[in-house]
Write a protein that holds these residues in place. Structure first.
Motif, PDB file in Angstrom:
ATOM      1  N   SER A  34     -11.638  -3.401  -2.653  1.00 25.48           N
ATOM      2  CA  SER A  34     -11.301  -2.905  -3.974  1.00 25.48           C
ATOM      3  C   SER A  34     -10.853  -4.090  -4.829  1.00 25.48           C
ATOM      4  N   GLN A  75      -2.797  -2.633 -10.432  1.00 25.91           N
ATOM      5  CA  GLN A  75      -2.887  -1.381  -9.669  1.00 25.91           C
ATOM      6  C   GLN A  75      -4.349  -0.992  -9.520  1.00 25.91           C
ATOM      7  N   ARG A  76      -4.649  -0.432  -8.349  1.00 28.87           N
ATOM      8  CA  ARG A  76      -6.015   0.047  -8.111  1.00 28.87           C
ATOM      9  C   ARG A  76      -5.956   1.432  -7.529  1.00 28.87           C
ATOM     10  N   SER A  77      -6.745   2.346  -8.089  1.00 29.94           N
ATOM     11  CA  SER A  77      -6.799   3.701  -7.542  1.00 29.94           C
ATOM     12  C   SER A  77      -7.816   3.745  -6.408  1.00 29.94           C
ATOM     13  N   GLY A  78      -7.502   4.473  -5.409  1.00 35.21           N
ATOM     14  CA  GLY A  78      -8.394   4.570  -4.252  1.00 35.21           C
ATOM     15  C   GLY A  78      -7.675   4.136  -2.989  1.00 35.21           C
ATOM     16  N   GLU A  79      -7.887   4.899  -1.931  1.00 33.12           N
ATOM     17  CA  GLU A  79      -7.182   4.634  -0.668  1.00 33.12           C
ATOM     18  C   GLU A  79      -7.808   3.458   0.067  1.00 33.12           C
ATOM     19  N   HIS A 118      -1.478  -2.043  -4.553  1.00 35.78           N
ATOM     20  CA  HIS A 118      -1.126  -2.701  -5.812  1.00 35.78           C
ATOM     21  C   HIS A 118      -0.524  -4.058  -5.494  1.00 35.78           C
ATOM     22  N   ARG A 177       0.876  -1.176   0.000  1.00 27.93           N
ATOM     23  CA  ARG A 177       0.000   0.000   0.000  1.00 27.93           C
ATOM     24  C   ARG A 177       0.904   1.214   0.000  1.00 27.93           C
ATOM     25  N   ASP A 178       0.625   2.118  -0.895  1.00 28.93           N
ATOM     26  CA  ASP A 178       1.474   3.311  -0.977  1.00 28.93           C
ATOM     27  C   ASP A 178       1.336   4.116   0.322  1.00 28.93           C
ATOM     28  N   TRP A 190      -2.865   4.013  -1.986  1.00 27.08           N
ATOM     29  CA  TRP A 190      -3.405   3.153  -3.051  1.00 27.08           C
ATOM     30  C   TRP A 190      -2.717   1.795  -3.003  1.00 27.08           C
TER      31      TRP A 190
END
Length: 203
Positions: free
Chosen positions: A162, A182-186, A132, A124-125, A130
């Protein structure tokens, strides 16, 4: 010479036909009686005309009878056949041709597609939150193939929060490739990455 001429001889009396007994005396205005020759001619003409009418009527009756016989012969129905009645021909039911579908390559050609994919890293970034997943794909089938991998991101309670998708181009048999879903969204910290579905398309 003397101018004396002898007198003409006296007129002789004409014989008269006496009228029949009981007949009225002839009228002075009545037409003179026709001579016997003319009466015979009128009778002959009358007989000739009557005979002609009789012959014409017979000809008309003969023609009418002939026309009736011709029309009856035309209107006669066809003779019935003495052959026994036969049931109408029943066609055999149509047999559908068997459909030939292209054989699908069995999984026996290699391990299940899910066995070809491994999650090498799930992070998680820290700045934007986000998630991935890093994946390693090894083509275990006997022919080149392309892959579509669906990933779900699950929180600590096991709830899917997600999802993401990773795809590849042609991967040779036995070769490997690394891709990222990759998925956008926290998402919250501690989110896990799980393989949901793998589609392997032989090329």
């Amino acid at each position: 010479m003397s101018d004396y001429f002898p007198p003409p001889p006296p007129e002789q009396p004409q014989p008269e036909h006496p009228a029949p007994v009981g007949a009225s005396p002839p009228s002075p205005w009545a037409a003179p009686a026709a001579p016997p020759g003319k009466q015979r001619t009128g009778l002959i003409v009358t007989l000739a005309v009557g005979g002609g009418l009789v012959v014409a009527g017979a000809m008309v009756a003969l023609v009418h009878a002939l026309m009736d016989s011709v029309s009856d012969s035309i209107a006669l129905p066809p003779e019935r056949s003495d052959a026994p009645y036969s049931e109408p021909y029943d066609e055999e039911p149509y047999a559908e041709e068997p459909s030939y579908e292209e054989p699908v390559e069995p999984d026996a050609a290699g391990p299940p597609a899910e066995k070809d994919v491994t999650v090498t890293k799930c992070t998680r970034d820290s700045l934007i939150g986000w998630p991935h997943a890093d994946l390693r794909i090894v083509n275990g089938s006997g022919s080149p193939a392309a892959y579509i991998v669906s990933i779900t991101f699950v929180d600590a309670d096991g709830t899917v929060v997600s999802d993401g998708v990773a795809t590849t181009e042609e991967v040779a048999s036995g070769a490997s490739v690394e891709v990222r879903a990759q998925r956008s969204g926290e998402v919250a910290a501690g989110t896990e990455c799980r393989i949901a579905e793998v589609d392997r398309h032989a090329l």
